[in-house]
Write a protein that holds these residues in place. Structure first.
Motif, PDB file in Angstrom:
ATOM      1  N   THR A 137       0.823  -1.211   0.000  1.00 16.51           N
ATOM      2  CA  THR A 137       0.000   0.000   0.000  1.00 16.51           C
ATOM      3  C   THR A 137       0.850   1.251   0.000  1.00 16.51           C
ATOM      4  OG1 THR A 137      -0.170  -0.107   2.402  1.00 16.51           O
ATOM      5  CG2 THR A 137      -1.920  -1.132   1.131  1.00 16.51           C
ATOM      6  N   GLY A 138       2.087   1.136   0.530  1.00 16.54           N
ATOM      7  CA  GLY A 138       2.979   2.287   0.507  1.00 16.54           C
ATOM      8  C   GLY A 138       3.370   2.682  -0.900  1.00 16.54           C
ATOM      9  N   ASN A 139       3.184   1.795  -1.860  1.00 18.11           N
ATOM     10  CA  ASN A 139       3.459   2.096  -3.262  1.00 18.11           C
ATOM     11  C   ASN A 139       2.171   2.232  -4.066  1.00 18.11           C
ATOM     12  OD1 ASN A 139       6.565   1.795  -3.781  1.00 18.11           O
ATOM     13  ND2 ASN A 139       6.022   0.181  -2.349  1.00 18.11           N
ATOM     14  N   ASN A 140       1.060   2.464  -3.361  1.00 14.45           N
ATOM     15  CA  ASN A 140      -0.237   2.703  -3.990  1.00 14.45           C
ATOM     16  C   ASN A 140      -0.745   1.507  -4.783  1.00 14.45           C
ATOM     17  OD1 ASN A 140      -0.335   5.426  -3.043  1.00 14.45           O
ATOM     18  ND2 ASN A 140       1.053   6.014  -4.707  1.00 14.45           N
ATOM     19  N   VAL A 141      -0.374   0.299  -4.326  1.00 17.15           N
ATOM     20  CA  VAL A 141      -0.973  -0.910  -4.889  1.00 17.15           C
ATOM     21  C   VAL A 141      -1.470  -1.743  -3.733  1.00 17.15           C
ATOM     22  CG1 VAL A 141       0.497  -0.957  -6.935  1.00 17.15           C
ATOM     23  CG2 VAL A 141       1.230  -2.142  -4.884  1.00 17.15           C
ATOM     24  N   GLY A 142      -2.538  -2.483  -3.954  1.00 18.07           N
ATOM     25  CA  GLY A 142      -3.087  -3.334  -2.913  1.00 18.07           C
ATOM     26  C   GLY A 142      -2.483  -4.716  -2.977  1.00 18.07           C
ATOM     27  N   THR A 143      -2.831  -5.540  -2.009  1.00 19.14           N
ATOM     28  CA  THR A 143      -2.310  -6.903  -1.968  1.00 19.14           C
ATOM     29  C   THR A 143      -3.154  -7.876  -2.786  1.00 19.14           C
ATOM     30  OG1 THR A 143      -3.544  -7.300   0.078  1.00 19.14           O
ATOM     31  CG2 THR A 143      -1.265  -6.572   0.302  1.00 19.14           C
ATOM     32  N   ASN A 144      -4.259  -7.433  -3.362  1.00 13.89           N
ATOM     33  CA  ASN A 144      -5.100  -8.300  -4.176  1.00 13.89           C
ATOM     34  C   ASN A 144      -4.506  -8.374  -5.575  1.00 13.89           C
ATOM     35  OD1 ASN A 144      -7.064  -9.648  -5.632  1.00 13.89           O
ATOM     36  ND2 ASN A 144      -8.771  -8.531  -4.694  1.00 13.89           N
ATOM     37  N   ILE A 145      -3.893  -9.498  -5.914  1.00 11.56           N
ATOM     38  CA  ILE A 145      -3.193  -9.607  -7.182  1.00 11.56           C
ATOM     39  C   ILE A 145      -4.147  -9.593  -8.377  1.00 11.56           C
ATOM     40  CG2 ILE A 145      -1.169 -10.764  -6.246  1.00 11.56           C
ATOM     41  CD1 ILE A 145      -2.348 -13.415  -6.937  1.00 11.56           C
ATOM     42  N   ARG A 146      -5.434  -9.781  -8.138  1.00 15.79           N
ATOM     43  CA  ARG A 146      -6.383  -9.754  -9.243  1.00 15.79           C
ATOM     44  C   ARG A 146      -6.775  -8.339  -9.638  1.00 15.79           C
ATOM     45  NH1 ARG A 146      -6.977 -14.498  -6.664  1.00 15.79           N
ATOM     46  NH2 ARG A 146      -7.454 -16.317  -7.935  1.00 15.79           N
ATOM     47  N   THR A 147      -6.416  -7.358  -8.817  1.00 12.52           N
ATOM     48  CA  THR A 147      -6.795  -5.970  -9.110  1.00 12.52           C
ATOM     49  C   THR A 147      -5.602  -5.014  -9.115  1.00 12.52           C
ATOM     50  OG1 THR A 147      -7.247  -5.555  -6.754  1.00 12.52           O
ATOM     51  CG2 THR A 147      -9.099  -6.286  -8.130  1.00 12.52           C
ATOM     52  N   ASN A 148      -4.399  -5.497  -8.796  1.00 14.82           N
ATOM     53  CA  ASN A 148      -3.258  -4.584  -8.701  1.00 14.82           C
ATOM     54  C   ASN A 148      -2.255  -4.779  -9.835  1.00 14.82           C
ATOM     55  OD1 ASN A 148      -1.844  -6.899  -8.123  1.00 14.82           O
ATOM     56  ND2 ASN A 148      -1.144  -6.268  -6.094  1.00 14.82           N
ATOM     57  N   GLY A 149      -2.683  -5.396 -10.932  1.00 19.19           N
ATOM     58  CA  GLY A 149      -1.768  -5.635 -12.035  1.00 19.19           C
ATOM     59  C   GLY A 149      -0.995  -6.926 -11.906  1.00 19.19           C
ATOM     60  N   ASN A 150      -1.499  -7.847 -11.085  1.00 22.10           N
ATOM     61  CA  ASN A 150      -0.879  -9.159 -10.862  1.00 22.10           C
ATOM     62  C   ASN A 150       0.483  -9.056 -10.178  1.00 22.10           C
ATOM     63  OD1 ASN A 150      -2.209  -9.942 -14.044  1.00 22.10           O
ATOM     64  ND2 ASN A 150      -3.036 -10.697 -12.124  1.00 22.10           N
ATOM     65  N   TYR A 151       0.629  -8.089  -9.268  1.00 23.45           N
ATOM     66  CA  TYR A 151       1.872  -7.967  -8.503  1.00 23.45           C
ATOM     67  C   TYR A 151       1.739  -8.698  -7.170  1.00 23.45           C
ATOM     68  CZ  TYR A 151       4.110  -4.670 -11.660  1.00 23.45           C
ATOM     69  OH  TYR A 151       4.716  -4.090 -12.752  1.00 23.45           O
ATOM     70  N   TRP A 152       2.648  -9.657  -6.960  1.00 29.45           N
ATOM     71  CA  TRP A 152       2.680 -10.356  -5.679  1.00 29.45           C
ATOM     72  C   TRP A 152       3.425  -9.525  -4.652  1.00 29.45           C
ATOM     73  CZ3 TRP A 152       0.025 -13.665  -3.207  1.00 29.45           C
ATOM     74  CH2 TRP A 152       0.549 -14.382  -2.131  1.00 29.45           C
ATOM     75  N   PHE A 153       4.439  -8.803  -5.092  1.00 30.10           N
ATOM     76  CA  PHE A 153       5.117  -7.826  -4.245  1.00 30.10           C
ATOM     77  C   PHE A 153       5.592  -6.690  -5.130  1.00 30.10           C
ATOM     78  CE2 PHE A 153       8.356 -11.010  -5.344  1.00 30.10           C
ATOM     79  CZ  PHE A 153       9.348 -10.220  -5.896  1.00 30.10           C
TER      80      PHE A 153
END
Length: 542
Positions: free
Chosen positions: A400-416
Motif C-alpha cells: 500500500t505504501g506504493n499505492n498498490v493493494g495486496t489483491n493480485i487480481r486488481t493490482n496488475g498481478n503484482y505479488w510484491f
C-alpha cells in the motif's frame, strides 16, 4: 555476417556430448527383524539391516572415460592415463541401519491405538551425477572453436568441429587443459536418512476415524553441486577473481560432493467418515516445514558462493507449509430408495431422483522462491541473490505504501512491489525491499565496486537467503455429479459430469523474482492450474 555464413566462416562454435557409458554395480541388504509382544496391549518391532552398494563401475573400454581432480597438482587425472580410479570413490562399509517401533492399545481406550517408530535408511548413489566424472575436454566431445579476423581457421563443412576419438588422451593434453572443469569428488559417502514418527488413531461413533501424527526426518551426505575455488571470501560479499588459486587457468570448477543435508518436520491430522447413509468424508490437514542444503530435483545448482555454504540452507523448493484437502461423496437424498421421494412418480424420479455428488477441495499455501540478482561471476551455473531490506515484501505496509493493494487480481498481478525512481530500484529508505548487490550503494565506492588487493571486484554476492518467501497458494474445487438410469432390467446407463476447477478460479504461479526485471519484477505472469474444464461421459452396462 550473412556473407560469412554463406562462405561457412563461423565466428565461434561449440559441440558437447557425453558418449553412452555403461555401468555395473552391486547392492545387498541383509536384514533381521523380531516382533516382541511384550503385553497383550503392547507390541515392539526391532530390526537391524546393513546396506552395501559398490560404486558404479564403468564396463570395458568405458573405464577410459572417467576422470577426477588432484588438488596437489591442480590437474585433472584420467583413468585412460592410469591416474584415476574408474569407480571414482570407494564403497562405504559402515552402513548399518537399525530400526525400532511399537504399537500400543490403551486398555482404558480400546478404540485408540498409539504407534511410533524410528529407522535409519540408505540409498544407492548408483550413477547419479556420474556425468561430472565423464564430460571433459579432449576425452569426450566438448569442443569450442573460434575464428579471428583474417583467414578463418575453422570452416563449416570442413573442420568447424574437429573430430574426437573418445577415451583417448595424452599427458600433454591433460596438462594443457584450461577453461571450465567439472568432476565428481572422490570423497563420496552413501546418503542416508533418519525417519521417525508418532501417531495416535481413534475410532468413534461407528463410522468415524480421527488420526493425528507427527512425522520427521533428517538426511545426510546429500549431493551438492558447487565451486570449491570461486572468487568469494568469508570476510566480505565481493567476487574477486584473484581469490581463485586457479584463476587464469580454470574459469570455474564444478564439483559434486556428498556434503549436503536436510530435515523435515510435519504435523498431520485426518478425519474420516466411512460411507454410511449415503455420505462419506475424508479431510486431511498438514502443517510442515522442509529445509535443505542440497541439489533438489531439477532445480539444478543453487550455490551462491563457497565461502558460506550454510547460506544456501533454506526452505526446500517443494515445501508447502500448510495444506487442507477435503473429499466427499454424497447421495442426494431424493428419489426412490432415498430419504425423500421414495414414492415419487417414476418419470419425475428419472429426472430429479437418484443423483450423487462428489467433491474434492484443495487449499494450500504457496511454494517458496528466491530473489535473484544478476550473476557476473565466473561461476555461471550458480545464483547471485539480491540484497534484502525488508522482512516480507508481500506485507500490506510495503504494497500500500506504493499505492498498490495486496489483491493480485486488481493490482496488475503484482505479488510484491519494489519501488523504482528514474528506473533505479531503491532501498528500504524509499520503500523498496531488494536491490542487485552489484548496484547497491552500500557495496559501491565512488559509484563502482571496490578494488580489493589491487584487483577490481567483478561482482557482489547478496545477503538474501535461499527461498525465504512464499508465493500464491492454491484454492481449487473439483466437482462431479452422476446418476445411473435403468433402461431395462439388465441394461443400465450411467451419466457423469465432471468440473475441474469448478469455480474457474485463477491459481497463480510464483512471481518474477529477478531484481533486474524492470517493471515485471514481482509480477505474476502465469498460472499453476488450468482454467475450468468440463467433461461429460456416458456408460452403458448390460
Amino acid at each position: 555476417s550473412f556473407a560469412d555464413f554463406l562462405l561457412g566462416d563461423l565466428n565461434s562454435g561449440q559441440s558437447i556430448a557425453m558418449p553412452p557409458t555403461h555401468f555395473r554395480w552391486t547392492t545387498a541388504e541383509p536384514y533381521a527383524q523380531d516382533t516382541w509382544k511384550i503385553t497383550p496391549h503392547l507390541t515392539a518391532n526391532l530390526a537391524l539391516a546393513w546396506y552395501g552398494a559398490t560404486p558404479p563401475n564403468p564396463v570395458g573400454p568405458d573405464k577410459n572415460l572417467i576422470h577426477a581432480f588432484d588438488f596437489n597438482t591442480g590437474l585433472l587425472t584420467f583413468t585412460a592415463l592410469g591416474q584415476a580410479n574408474p569407480e571414482v570413490f570407494n564403497m562405504t562399509l559402515t552402513n548399518f541401519a537399525p530400526r525400532v517401533g511399537f504399537t500400543y492399545q490403551p486398555p482404558i481406550l480400546p478404540n485408540a491405538v498409539v504407534r511410533a517408530g524410528w529407522g535409519l535408511y540408505y540409498t544407492s548413489q548408483e550413477d547419479v551425477n556420474a556425468q561430472y566424472s565423464i564430460v571433459s575436454q579432449v576425452i569426450t566431445i566438448n569442443n569450442n572453436v573460434s575464428n579471428v579476423q583474417g583467414i578463418p581457421q575453422y570452416v563449416l563443412g570442413v573442420n568447424a568441429m574437429p573430430s574426437v576419438t573418445v577415451g583417448q588422451i595424452t599427458q600433454a593434453q591433460a596438462n594443457a587443459m584450461t577453461g571450465a572443469v567439472q568432476y565428481l569428488s572422490t570423497n563420496q559417502h552413501s546418503p542416508y536418512v533418519n525417519q521417525y514418527n508418532f501417531d495416535v488413531q481413534y475410532s468413534f461413533a461407528k463410522s468415524f476415524l480421527a488420526d493425528v501424527a507427527y512425522l520427521g526426518n533428517n538426511a545426510h551426505h546429500l549431493a551438492v553441486n558447487w565451486n570449491p575455488f570461486d572468487c568469494s571470501s568469508p570476510s566480505d560479499q565481493y567476487c574477486v577473481d584473484s581469490r581463485n588459486p586457479y584463476n587464469g587457468r580454470y574459469t570455474y570448477m564444478q564439483e559434486v560432493n556428498s556434503i549436503g543435508y536436510s530435515n523435515y518436520n510435519a504435523l498431520l491430522a485426518k478425519l474420516q467418515h466411512q460411507f454410511q447413509h449415503g455420505f462419506s468424508l475424508t479431510a486431511n490437514y498438514i502443517w510442515q516445514k522442509g529445509l535443505a542444503l542440497a541439489q533438489q530435483g531439477s532445480n539444478g545448482t543453487v550455490n551462491q558462493n563457497r565461502s558460506c555454504l550454510k547460506c544456501d540452507y533454506g526452505l526446500s523448493t517443494s515445501n508447502i507449509p500448510q495444506a487442507l484437502t477435503i473429499s466427499a461423496v454424497a447421495e442426494i437424498p431424493v428419489g426412490h430408495g432415498r430419504r425423500w421421494g421414495n414414492a415419487m412418480n417414476p418419470v419425475l424420479d428419472e429426472v430429479v431422483g437418484g443423483w450423487s455428488v462428489d467433491a474434492i477441495s484443495t487449499m494450500q499455501k504457496g511454494l517458496p522462491y528466491t530473489i535473484l540478482g544478476a550473476n557476473s561471476t565466473a561461476w555461471s551455473p550458480g545464483q547471485v541473490r539480491a540484497n534484502r531490506y525488508c522482512h516480507n515484501p508481500h506485507a500490506s505496509s510495503y504494497m500500500t505504501g506504493n499505492n498498490v493493494g495486496t489483491n493480485i487480481r486488481t493490482n496488475g498481478n503484482y505479488w510484491f512491489w519494489n519501488q523504482m525512481v528514474s528506473g533505479v530500484f531503491q532501498n528500504e529508505t524509499t520503500g523498496g525491499c531488494f536491490v542487485d548487490p552489484a548496484k547497491d550503494p552500500a557495496n559501491l565506492v565512488s559509484g563502482k565496486l571496490p578494488i580489493i588487493g589491487g584487483v577490481q571486484a567483478r561482482d557482489a554476492f547478496g545477503n538474501s537467503g535461499f527461498d525465504p518467501y512464499y508465493g500464491p497458494g492454491l484454492n481449487n474445487w473439483d466437482l462431479a455429479v452422476h446418476k445411473e438410469f435403468s433402461i431395462e432390467r439388465r441394461i443400465k446407463f450411467a451419466v457423469r459430469g465432471e468440473f475441474f476447477n469448478a469455480w474457474n478460479h485463477a491459481q497463480f504461479n510464483n512471481p518474477n523474482t529477478g531484481v533486474n526485471g524492470g517493471v515485471g519484477f514481482g509480477q505474476i505472469t502465469s498460472t499453476q492450474h488450468a482454467a475450468r474444464i468440463v467433461q461429460v461421459a456416458g456408460k452403458v452396462t448390460f
